[in-house]
Design an enzyme around this catalytic site. Structure first.
Site, PDB file in Angstrom:
ATOM      1  N   GLY A   8       0.869  -1.186   0.093  1.00 38.51           N
ATOM      2  CA  GLY A   8       0.021  -0.029   0.003  1.00 38.51           C
ATOM      3  C   GLY A   8       0.967   1.361  -0.046  1.00 38.51           C
ATOM      4  O   GLY A   8       2.218   1.071   0.078  1.00 38.51           O
ATOM      5  N   ASN A   9       0.287   2.355   0.127  1.00 31.37           N
ATOM      6  CA  ASN A   9       1.021   3.634   0.135  1.00 31.37           C
ATOM      7  C   ASN A   9       1.728   3.939   1.434  1.00 31.37           C
ATOM      8  O   ASN A   9       2.796   4.565   1.236  1.00 31.37           O
ATOM      9  CB  ASN A   9      -0.168   4.758  -0.152  1.00 31.37           C
ATOM     10  CG  ASN A   9      -0.680   4.871  -1.497  1.00 31.37           C
ATOM     11  OD1 ASN A   9       0.207   4.676  -2.487  1.00 31.37           O
ATOM     12  ND2 ASN A   9      -2.124   4.962  -1.281  1.00 31.37           N
ATOM     13  N   THR A  10       1.340   3.353   2.742  1.00 33.72           N
ATOM     14  CA  THR A  10       1.941   3.830   3.750  1.00 33.72           C
ATOM     15  C   THR A  10       2.282   2.216   4.569  1.00 33.72           C
ATOM     16  O   THR A  10       3.297   2.549   5.317  1.00 33.72           O
ATOM     17  CB  THR A  10       1.213   4.533   4.527  1.00 33.72           C
ATOM     18  OG1 THR A  10      -0.043   3.945   5.045  1.00 33.72           O
ATOM     19  CG2 THR A  10       0.911   6.050   4.274  1.00 33.72           C
ATOM     20  N   ASP A  96      -8.384  -4.875  -3.026  1.00 36.23           N
ATOM     21  CA  ASP A  96      -8.503  -5.545  -1.763  1.00 36.23           C
ATOM     22  C   ASP A  96      -9.862  -5.941  -1.671  1.00 36.23           C
ATOM     23  O   ASP A  96     -10.016  -7.166  -1.136  1.00 36.23           O
ATOM     24  CB  ASP A  96      -8.208  -4.293  -0.640  1.00 36.23           C
ATOM     25  CG  ASP A  96      -9.209  -2.959  -1.055  1.00 36.23           C
ATOM     26  OD1 ASP A  96      -9.492  -2.874  -2.211  1.00 36.23           O
ATOM     27  OD2 ASP A  96      -9.198  -2.143  -0.104  1.00 36.23           O
ATOM     28  N   ASP A 117     -15.609  -4.788   5.316  1.00 38.17           N
ATOM     29  CA  ASP A 117     -14.152  -4.563   5.637  1.00 38.17           C
ATOM     30  C   ASP A 117     -14.196  -3.065   6.333  1.00 38.17           C
ATOM     31  O   ASP A 117     -14.522  -1.962   5.758  1.00 38.17           O
ATOM     32  CB  ASP A 117     -13.380  -4.463   4.363  1.00 38.17           C
ATOM     33  CG  ASP A 117     -11.983  -4.127   4.573  1.00 38.17           C
ATOM     34  OD1 ASP A 117     -11.598  -4.041   5.801  1.00 38.17           O
ATOM     35  OD2 ASP A 117     -11.290  -4.025   3.646  1.00 38.17           O
ATOM     36  N   THR A 120     -10.245   2.419   6.162  1.00 35.71           N
ATOM     37  CA  THR A 120     -10.554   3.847   6.052  1.00 35.71           C
ATOM     38  C   THR A 120     -11.702   3.988   5.420  1.00 35.71           C
ATOM     39  O   THR A 120     -12.513   5.031   6.037  1.00 35.71           O
ATOM     40  CB  THR A 120      -9.370   3.897   4.784  1.00 35.71           C
ATOM     41  OG1 THR A 120      -8.041   3.752   5.313  1.00 35.71           O
ATOM     42  CG2 THR A 120      -9.620   5.521   4.268  1.00 35.71           C
TER      43      THR A 120
END
Length: 244
Positions: A8-10, A96, A117, A120
């Site tokens: 992922g991004n982070t 995802d 899920d 975020t």
């Protein structure tokens, strides 16, 4: 043995599977995770197949590591899937969410399954007993709701998830926000489960994602909480590719 990695991004999440069993899993920042997975290879000899997905940046160091240690499969929107996808815009469907449906197909092949899920965003995805993916819904997650109340008002504070000191009525602005956001999400999830149960018999409900541990105890409906469901789905897709 199989290795699956979601970049992922982070954060990076990954796991090593021996047949159907997770024998190691972890999540960490990209550089830390690369060191972690490298250290695991000496412990788990015979880990030869890798499936990875990358919504974040993947640099040459990752590519070199993959190619020197594994037979590599990249998971993207062109990857063959072990279920029928009826989404009308499949290229906009998050990887995802696809992995979660693959996990439902793998573990609950002939059942109606609602996968929730709580991350975020809160996503709701439905797989039928015929292994058809029929679609789902997306709503803001807990932290996004806290951010919105702060950003789009003049005086409301920016809060993080914690247990309110009074329930169900907030006696302070802080507790009023905590109760409103948390109970709003709990009621939303319960109502969605109720709606699906009224339409589909013998519904299995899976709750996963970063906030699942906090939310699962507050739901009225019976659910299965599974924090590694996405990783199971990635392994299911890898197994499908290996046996196709």
């Amino acid at each position: 043995m199989n290795t699956v990695i979601d970049i992922g991004n982070t954060l990076v999440k990954g796991a090593i599977f021996k047949k159907d069993n997770i024998i190691w899993h972890e999540k960490a920042k990209p550089k830390t995770f690369l060191n972690l997975i490298q250290s695991q290879l000496s412990k788990y000899q015979g880990t030869s197949n890798l499936l990875f997905s990358a919504t974040g940046h993947i640099n040459q160091e990752w590519i070199d590591f993959f190619n020197s240690n594994f037979k590599v499969y990249e998971f993207n929107h062109n990857t063959p899937l072990p279920f029928k996808n009826h989404y009308k815009t499949p290229n906009t469907l998050g990887l995802d969410r696809i992995a979660l449906v693959a996990a439902a197909q793998y573990l609950y092949s002939n059942k109606n399954v609602l996968i929730i899920d709580a991350g975020t965003c809160i996503t709701y995805d439905f797989k039928s007993s015929e292994n058809d993916y029929l679609g789902g819904n997306i709503s803001p997650g807990l932290d996004m709701r806290f951010k919105a109340l702060n950003r789009f008002t003049a005086n409301l504070p920016r809060l993080k998830l914690e247990k309110p000191s009074t329930f169900p009525l907030g006696k302070t602005t802080k507790d009023a926000i905590l109760n409103g956001v948390i109970q709003g999400v709990v009621d939303e999830i319960d109502q969605n489960i109720k709606r699906y149960k009224s339409e589909y018999k013998d519904l299995t409900v899976i709750l996963t994602g970063g906030d699942q541990q906090y939310l699962s105890a507050q739901l009225k409906n019976s659910i299965f909480a599974n924090s590694t469901f996405q990783l199971v789905g990635l392994n299911a897709i890898l197994e499908y590719l290996l046996n196709d």
